[in-house]
Scaffold this active site. Sequence first.
Site, PDB file in Angstrom:
ATOM      1  N   THR A   1       0.825  -1.210   0.000  1.00 39.53           N
ATOM      2  CA  THR A   1       0.000   0.000   0.000  1.00 39.53           C
ATOM      3  C   THR A   1       0.859   1.260   0.000  1.00 39.53           C
ATOM      4  O   THR A   1       1.998   1.222   0.469  1.00 39.53           O
ATOM      5  CB  THR A   1      -0.868  -0.048   1.274  1.00 39.53           C
ATOM      6  OG1 THR A   1      -1.774  -1.123   1.122  1.00 39.53           O
ATOM      7  CG2 THR A   1      -1.623   1.219   1.532  1.00 39.53           C
TER       8      THR A   1
ATOM      9  N   ARG B   1     -13.425  -8.245  -1.016  1.00 33.48           N
ATOM     10  CA  ARG B   1     -12.755  -8.012   0.276  1.00 33.48           C
ATOM     11  C   ARG B   1     -12.243  -6.568   0.357  1.00 33.48           C
ATOM     12  O   ARG B   1     -11.651  -6.053  -0.580  1.00 33.48           O
ATOM     13  CB  ARG B   1     -11.586  -8.985   0.421  1.00 33.48           C
ATOM     14  CG  ARG B   1     -10.737  -8.794   1.686  1.00 33.48           C
ATOM     15  CD  ARG B   1      -9.554  -7.889   1.433  1.00 33.48           C
ATOM     16  NE  ARG B   1      -8.666  -7.813   2.586  1.00 33.48           N
ATOM     17  CZ  ARG B   1      -7.683  -6.924   2.711  1.00 33.48           C
ATOM     18  NH1 ARG B   1      -7.475  -6.028   1.766  1.00 33.48           N
ATOM     19  NH2 ARG B   1      -6.909  -6.913   3.760  1.00 33.48           N
ATOM     20  N   VAL B   2     -12.498  -5.920   1.455  1.00 38.25           N
ATOM     21  CA  VAL B   2     -11.986  -4.564   1.656  1.00 38.25           C
ATOM     22  C   VAL B   2     -11.158  -4.565   2.944  1.00 38.25           C
ATOM     23  O   VAL B   2     -11.576  -5.160   3.941  1.00 38.25           O
ATOM     24  CB  VAL B   2     -13.152  -3.554   1.790  1.00 38.25           C
ATOM     25  CG1 VAL B   2     -12.620  -2.159   2.104  1.00 38.25           C
ATOM     26  CG2 VAL B   2     -13.970  -3.525   0.498  1.00 38.25           C
ATOM     27  N   GLY B   3      -9.990  -3.945   2.890  1.00 38.32           N
ATOM     28  CA  GLY B   3      -9.120  -3.904   4.067  1.00 38.32           C
ATOM     29  C   GLY B   3      -9.256  -2.599   4.828  1.00 38.32           C
ATOM     30  O   GLY B   3     -10.281  -1.912   4.766  1.00 38.32           O
ATOM     31  N   ASP B   4      -8.190  -2.242   5.534  1.00 37.60           N
ATOM     32  CA  ASP B   4      -8.209  -1.054   6.388  1.00 37.60           C
ATOM     33  C   ASP B   4      -8.080   0.256   5.608  1.00 37.60           C
ATOM     34  O   ASP B   4      -8.547   1.308   6.062  1.00 37.60           O
ATOM     35  CB  ASP B   4      -7.060  -1.132   7.401  1.00 37.60           C
ATOM     36  CG  ASP B   4      -5.698  -1.235   6.718  1.00 37.60           C
ATOM     37  OD1 ASP B   4      -5.599  -1.902   5.666  1.00 37.60           O
ATOM     38  OD2 ASP B   4      -4.731  -0.634   7.218  1.00 37.60           O
TER      39      ASP B   4
ATOM     40  N   THR C   1       0.029   0.731   6.669  1.00 35.78           N
ATOM     41  CA  THR C   1       0.178  -0.356   5.696  1.00 35.78           C
ATOM     42  C   THR C   1       0.422  -1.640   6.460  1.00 35.78           C
ATOM     43  O   THR C   1       1.164  -1.650   7.435  1.00 35.78           O
ATOM     44  CB  THR C   1       1.333  -0.116   4.714  1.00 35.78           C
ATOM     45  OG1 THR C   1       1.473  -1.299   3.910  1.00 35.78           O
ATOM     46  CG2 THR C   1       2.654   0.174   5.400  1.00 35.78           C
TER      47      THR C   1
ATOM     48  N   SER D   1      -1.310  -5.880   7.457  1.00 33.63           N
ATOM     49  CA  SER D   1      -2.397  -6.856   7.403  1.00 33.63           C
ATOM     50  C   SER D   1      -3.693  -6.133   7.787  1.00 33.63           C
ATOM     51  O   SER D   1      -3.977  -5.917   8.965  1.00 33.63           O
ATOM     52  CB  SER D   1      -2.114  -8.012   8.348  1.00 33.63           C
ATOM     53  OG  SER D   1      -1.620  -7.540   9.586  1.00 33.63           O
TER      54      SER D   1
END
Length: 344
Positions: free
Chosen positions: A203, A231-234, A254, A256
């Site tokens: 990222t 899927r969407v992350g932080d 950046t 997990s």
Amino acid sequence: MNSNAVIAIHGGAGTILRASMSASAETEYHAALHAVLSAGQRVLADGGSALDAVSEAVRLLEDCPLFNAGRGAVYTAAGTHELDAAIMDGRTLDAGAICCVKRVRNPILAARSVLEHSEHVLFTGEGAEAFAAAQGLEFVEPGYFGTEARHRQWLLARHQQRAMLDHDGAALAAASASASASASNHDEPTPHEPIDPNRKFGTVGAVALDQHGHLAAATSTGGVTNKQVGRVGDTPLIGAGCYADDATCAVSTTGSGEMFMRMVAAYDVAAQMAYRQVSLQEAAHDVVMNRLPKIDGRGGLIAVDARGNVTLPFNTEGMYRGFARLGETPVTAIYRQAVAPGFA
Ligand code: ASP
């Protein structure tokens, strides 16, 4: 005018080992980080806002194929790209974000448009693309985002997942042992590169303090390699992957993403400063080195406060990172090393 104006950027954290990075790749990464920092520095030197500086820095990082955002984004399990981005203005607490877009060339510009032209904060998928189109943003064919290096990385990730689904423990153990033994460069995977998405994050992000004393943060990503569609992350979640408040700090993360979401990582840095009254460095260190590891959260963040203090902690082997103060040569780094006082 605030003479402590500064911009900091990251290009992702993960298993980035000096031993497996070629000299030419290393030079390329430093040059890319240096160029982006110089551009952000120019915006600040001209009296531009922190918001302008972080959008410009992230736009340039998205256009650079070395990083997992915009061009060079990782592939989903379906072999597609789904991009997420967020931006926040510490002056007003205005924020804008988009997720799961497939054709917007610069997701950060779409997030910025949401911040400026919508009463909402976060748009997803088709709605986000419709909003971006109505704002006149540039669209590209999905193939624009792919690079050969990312495609190879995806094929390896798929291969590893197949091994997992087959429950072939012995083969998996052998594969990951040889992978760990030859961990390789972030962008040019060898056949033995560890592709475990928990170990590689790319990222991009930027945080800045402008000459008017205001803070801003921006983050953009392709997500994690071989992620499930949808899927969407932080990254696009305000408070998890991006946060800015003039009263405390600006943060871009950046790593997990699931763990950063569960820890509300970016906001936690600001909250610790506000409620515990600790320094930027202490708050950021606590989040990255103490709190995230408790749930196996791997990665790092960049943060700047209203006095121009900068901190760039990470709990992985490396993080592409750098910062630039007005009138000074940008500082860039990749591995775990102190390159300047106060530069973690
Ligand atoms: N945090 C990002 C995500 O989970 C990945 C990264 O930092 O590279 O989508």
